[in-house]
Design a protein around this motif. Sequence first.
Motif, PDB file in Angstrom:
ATOM      1  N   ARG A 105       0.864  -1.184   0.000  1.00  0.00           N
ATOM      2  CA  ARG A 105       0.000   0.000   0.000  1.00  0.00           C
ATOM      3  C   ARG A 105       0.894   1.225   0.000  1.00  0.00           C
ATOM      4  NH1 ARG A 105      -0.753   1.488   5.548  1.00  0.00           N
ATOM      5  NH2 ARG A 105       0.301  -0.019   6.869  1.00  0.00           N
ATOM      6  N   THR A 106       0.302   2.415  -0.017  1.00  0.00           N
ATOM      7  CA  THR A 106       1.110   3.624  -0.131  1.00  0.00           C
ATOM      8  C   THR A 106       0.533   4.768   0.687  1.00  0.00           C
ATOM      9  OG1 THR A 106       2.155   5.135  -1.710  1.00  0.00           O
ATOM     10  CG2 THR A 106      -0.104   4.476  -2.203  1.00  0.00           C
ATOM     11  N   THR A 107       1.394   5.727   0.967  1.00  0.00           N
ATOM     12  CA  THR A 107       0.982   6.984   1.575  1.00  0.00           C
ATOM     13  C   THR A 107       1.931   8.070   1.081  1.00  0.00           C
ATOM     14  OG1 THR A 107       0.358   8.078   3.650  1.00  0.00           O
ATOM     15  CG2 THR A 107       2.397   6.786   3.680  1.00  0.00           C
ATOM     16  N   THR A 108       1.443   9.298   1.050  1.00  0.00           N
ATOM     17  CA  THR A 108       2.277  10.433   0.655  1.00  0.00           C
ATOM     18  C   THR A 108       3.165  10.829   1.823  1.00  0.00           C
ATOM     19  OG1 THR A 108       0.467  11.231  -0.741  1.00  0.00           O
ATOM     20  CG2 THR A 108       2.230  12.795  -0.250  1.00  0.00           C
ATOM     21  N   THR A 116      -1.731  16.138 -15.451  1.00  0.00           N
ATOM     22  CA  THR A 116      -0.880  15.140 -16.092  1.00  0.00           C
ATOM     23  C   THR A 116       0.244  14.825 -15.124  1.00  0.00           C
ATOM     24  OG1 THR A 116      -1.420  16.018 -18.272  1.00  0.00           O
ATOM     25  CG2 THR A 116       0.540  14.610 -18.108  1.00  0.00           C
ATOM     26  N   CYS A 117       0.265  13.591 -14.666  1.00  0.00           N
ATOM     27  CA  CYS A 117       1.187  13.157 -13.624  1.00  0.00           C
ATOM     28  C   CYS A 117       2.168  12.149 -14.210  1.00  0.00           C
ATOM     29  CB  CYS A 117       0.374  12.526 -12.497  1.00  0.00           C
ATOM     30  SG  CYS A 117       1.324  12.014 -11.069  1.00  0.00           S
ATOM     31  N   VAL A 118       3.459  12.424 -14.072  1.00  0.00           N
ATOM     32  CA  VAL A 118       4.486  11.530 -14.623  1.00  0.00           C
ATOM     33  C   VAL A 118       5.419  11.050 -13.511  1.00  0.00           C
ATOM     34  CG1 VAL A 118       4.421  12.522 -16.937  1.00  0.00           C
ATOM     35  CG2 VAL A 118       5.993  13.454 -15.257  1.00  0.00           C
ATOM     36  N   ALA A 119       5.860   9.820 -13.669  1.00  0.00           N
ATOM     37  CA  ALA A 119       6.784   9.235 -12.702  1.00  0.00           C
ATOM     38  C   ALA A 119       8.180   9.793 -12.912  1.00  0.00           C
ATOM     39  CB  ALA A 119       6.805   7.726 -12.858  1.00  0.00           C
ATOM     40  N   LEU A 120       8.771  10.311 -11.858  1.00  0.00           N
ATOM     41  CA  LEU A 120      10.172  10.720 -11.886  1.00  0.00           C
ATOM     42  C   LEU A 120      11.059   9.597 -11.354  1.00  0.00           C
ATOM     43  CD1 LEU A 120       9.866  14.375 -10.507  1.00  0.00           C
ATOM     44  CD2 LEU A 120       9.832  13.602 -12.892  1.00  0.00           C
ATOM     45  N   HIS A 121      10.460   8.762 -10.478  1.00  0.00           N
ATOM     46  CA  HIS A 121      11.184   7.632  -9.873  1.00  0.00           C
ATOM     47  C   HIS A 121      10.155   6.596  -9.437  1.00  0.00           C
ATOM     48  CE1 HIS A 121      13.782   5.350  -7.170  1.00  0.00           C
ATOM     49  NE2 HIS A 121      12.925   5.577  -6.197  1.00  0.00           N
ATOM     50  N   ARG A 122      10.343   5.353  -9.839  1.00  0.00           N
ATOM     51  CA  ARG A 122       9.486   4.256  -9.394  1.00  0.00           C
ATOM     52  C   ARG A 122      10.372   3.193  -8.770  1.00  0.00           C
ATOM     53  NH1 ARG A 122       6.343   1.926 -14.066  1.00  0.00           N
ATOM     54  NH2 ARG A 122       8.201   2.527 -15.220  1.00  0.00           N
ATOM     55  N   GLY A 123      10.629   3.344  -7.473  1.00  0.00           N
ATOM     56  CA  GLY A 123      11.523   2.435  -6.779  1.00  0.00           C
ATOM     57  C   GLY A 123      10.778   1.411  -5.941  1.00  0.00           C
ATOM     58  N   ARG A 124      11.539   0.602  -5.243  1.00  0.00           N
ATOM     59  CA  ARG A 124      10.988  -0.458  -4.406  1.00  0.00           C
ATOM     60  C   ARG A 124      10.337   0.090  -3.136  1.00  0.00           C
ATOM     61  NH1 ARG A 124      13.233  -2.914  -0.320  1.00  0.00           N
ATOM     62  NH2 ARG A 124      15.272  -2.029  -0.736  1.00  0.00           N
ATOM     63  N   THR A 125      10.904   1.190  -2.579  1.00  0.00           N
ATOM     64  CA  THR A 125      10.384   1.718  -1.318  1.00  0.00           C
ATOM     65  C   THR A 125       9.756   3.104  -1.444  1.00  0.00           C
ATOM     66  OG1 THR A 125      12.568   2.600  -0.737  1.00  0.00           O
ATOM     67  CG2 THR A 125      12.027   0.394   0.078  1.00  0.00           C
ATOM     68  N   THR A 126      10.077   3.815  -2.502  1.00  0.00           N
ATOM     69  CA  THR A 126       9.455   5.126  -2.744  1.00  0.00           C
ATOM     70  C   THR A 126       9.189   5.305  -4.234  1.00  0.00           C
ATOM     71  OG1 THR A 126      11.571   6.290  -3.014  1.00  0.00           O
ATOM     72  CG2 THR A 126      10.605   6.281  -0.791  1.00  0.00           C
ATOM     73  N   MET A 127       8.235   6.171  -4.513  1.00  0.00           N
ATOM     74  CA  MET A 127       7.967   6.608  -5.882  1.00  0.00           C
ATOM     75  C   MET A 127       7.785   8.115  -5.847  1.00  0.00           C
ATOM     76  SD  MET A 127       5.562   3.705  -7.551  1.00  0.00           S
ATOM     77  CE  MET A 127       5.732   1.983  -7.062  1.00  0.00           C
ATOM     78  N   LEU A 170       2.278  23.191 -10.365  1.00  0.00           N
ATOM     79  CA  LEU A 170       3.231  22.098 -10.561  1.00  0.00           C
ATOM     80  C   LEU A 170       3.458  21.486  -9.184  1.00  0.00           C
ATOM     81  CD1 LEU A 170       5.022  20.712 -12.687  1.00  0.00           C
ATOM     82  CD2 LEU A 170       6.837  22.267 -11.992  1.00  0.00           C
ATOM     83  N   VAL A 171       3.160  20.198  -9.065  1.00  0.00           N
ATOM     84  CA  VAL A 171       3.215  19.514  -7.772  1.00  0.00           C
ATOM     85  C   VAL A 171       4.144  18.306  -7.881  1.00  0.00           C
ATOM     86  CG1 VAL A 171       1.872  18.361  -5.971  1.00  0.00           C
ATOM     87  CG2 VAL A 171       0.833  20.214  -7.318  1.00  0.00           C
ATOM     88  N   THR A 172       5.114  18.226  -6.980  1.00  0.00           N
ATOM     89  CA  THR A 172       6.014  17.077  -6.914  1.00  0.00           C
ATOM     90  C   THR A 172       5.796  16.411  -5.560  1.00  0.00           C
ATOM     91  OG1 THR A 172       7.630  18.237  -8.275  1.00  0.00           O
ATOM     92  CG2 THR A 172       8.399  16.292  -7.081  1.00  0.00           C
ATOM     93  N   GLN A 173       5.589  15.094  -5.573  1.00  0.00           N
ATOM     94  CA  GLN A 173       5.324  14.379  -4.337  1.00  0.00           C
ATOM     95  C   GLN A 173       6.058  13.064  -4.275  1.00  0.00           C
ATOM     96  OE1 GLN A 173       1.174  13.846  -5.756  1.00  0.00           O
ATOM     97  NE2 GLN A 173       1.239  12.051  -4.416  1.00  0.00           N
ATOM     98  N   THR A 174       6.317  12.624  -3.064  1.00  0.00           N
ATOM     99  CA  THR A 174       6.938  11.327  -2.822  1.00  0.00           C
ATOM    100  C   THR A 174       5.907  10.436  -2.149  1.00  0.00           C
ATOM    101  OG1 THR A 174       9.080  12.385  -2.511  1.00  0.00           O
ATOM    102  CG2 THR A 174       8.841  10.130  -1.687  1.00  0.00           C
ATOM    103  N   GLN A 175       5.798   9.209  -2.675  1.00  0.00           N
ATOM    104  CA  GLN A 175       4.912   8.201  -2.124  1.00  0.00           C
ATOM    105  C   GLN A 175       5.773   7.103  -1.506  1.00  0.00           C
ATOM    106  OE1 GLN A 175       1.462   9.994  -2.847  1.00  0.00           O
ATOM    107  NE2 GLN A 175       1.317   7.861  -2.261  1.00  0.00           N
ATOM    108  N   LEU A 176       5.476   6.751  -0.277  1.00  0.00           N
ATOM    109  CA  LEU A 176       6.164   5.663   0.403  1.00  0.00           C
ATOM    110  C   LEU A 176       5.423   4.369   0.104  1.00  0.00           C
ATOM    111  CD1 LEU A 176       8.386   4.899   2.470  1.00  0.00           C
ATOM    112  CD2 LEU A 176       6.678   5.307   4.271  1.00  0.00           C
ATOM    113  N   VAL A 177       6.151   3.315  -0.208  1.00  0.00           N
ATOM    114  CA  VAL A 177       5.570   1.997  -0.439  1.00  0.00           C
ATOM    115  C   VAL A 177       5.638   1.233   0.874  1.00  0.00           C
ATOM    116  CG1 VAL A 177       5.763  -0.167  -1.728  1.00  0.00           C
ATOM    117  CG2 VAL A 177       6.246   2.029  -2.867  1.00  0.00           C
ATOM    118  N   LEU A 178       4.477   0.802   1.358  1.00  0.00           N
ATOM    119  CA  LEU A 178       4.346   0.157   2.673  1.00  0.00           C
ATOM    120  C   LEU A 178       3.923  -1.297   2.546  1.00  0.00           C
ATOM    121  CD1 LEU A 178       2.245   3.011   4.267  1.00  0.00           C
ATOM    122  CD2 LEU A 178       4.651   2.560   4.733  1.00  0.00           C
ATOM    123  N   ASP A 179       4.303  -2.104   3.561  1.00  0.00           N
ATOM    124  CA  ASP A 179       3.844  -3.508   3.620  1.00  0.00           C
ATOM    125  C   ASP A 179       2.417  -3.571   4.097  1.00  0.00           C
ATOM    126  OD1 ASP A 179       6.196  -4.789   2.752  1.00  0.00           O
ATOM    127  OD2 ASP A 179       7.091  -4.435   4.726  1.00  0.00           O
TER     128      ASP A 179
END
Length: 133
Positions: free
Chosen positions: A74-77, A97-108, A124-133
């Motif tokens: 799951r994810t959270t900002t 229009t939202c584009v991926a700058l980074h799609r990693g294992r633990t963050t996007m 213009l909005v830049t955000q980091t999403q944490l990938v959670l268990d």
Amino acid sequence: MLDIASLQQLLEPIFPGLMGVRLTVLEPDRVVAQMEVRADLCTAGGILHGGAYMAFADTLGAVGTIANLPEGKRTTTTDSSTKFIAGAKLGTTVTGTCVALHRGRTTMVWQTSVTNADGRLCALVTQTQLVLD
């Protein structure tokens, strides 16, 4: 990857559905959506409220992450940065229009450009999403 109809259905009963977010494109590294600029999303001046821009963009980054999540994750900002550039008037439609700058294992990391009906960049909005268990 989830399909656009499944993700739209997920959004409908929660805040993005309340805002009227309509997904139009869903790709592994790009999400596009539209939202009508309604009176209840505006400032007293009849332009889209800054918080509405931010929530719209946050939704698109979350959708992009969800579309890329491995099974059971799951994810959270974790953070978001917004630059406000122009306004969007009541009664018009904004496009995100939202584009991926980074799609990693633990963050996007996702960047959303929100444009008004004239195609002018509004935010213009830049955000980091944490990938959670």
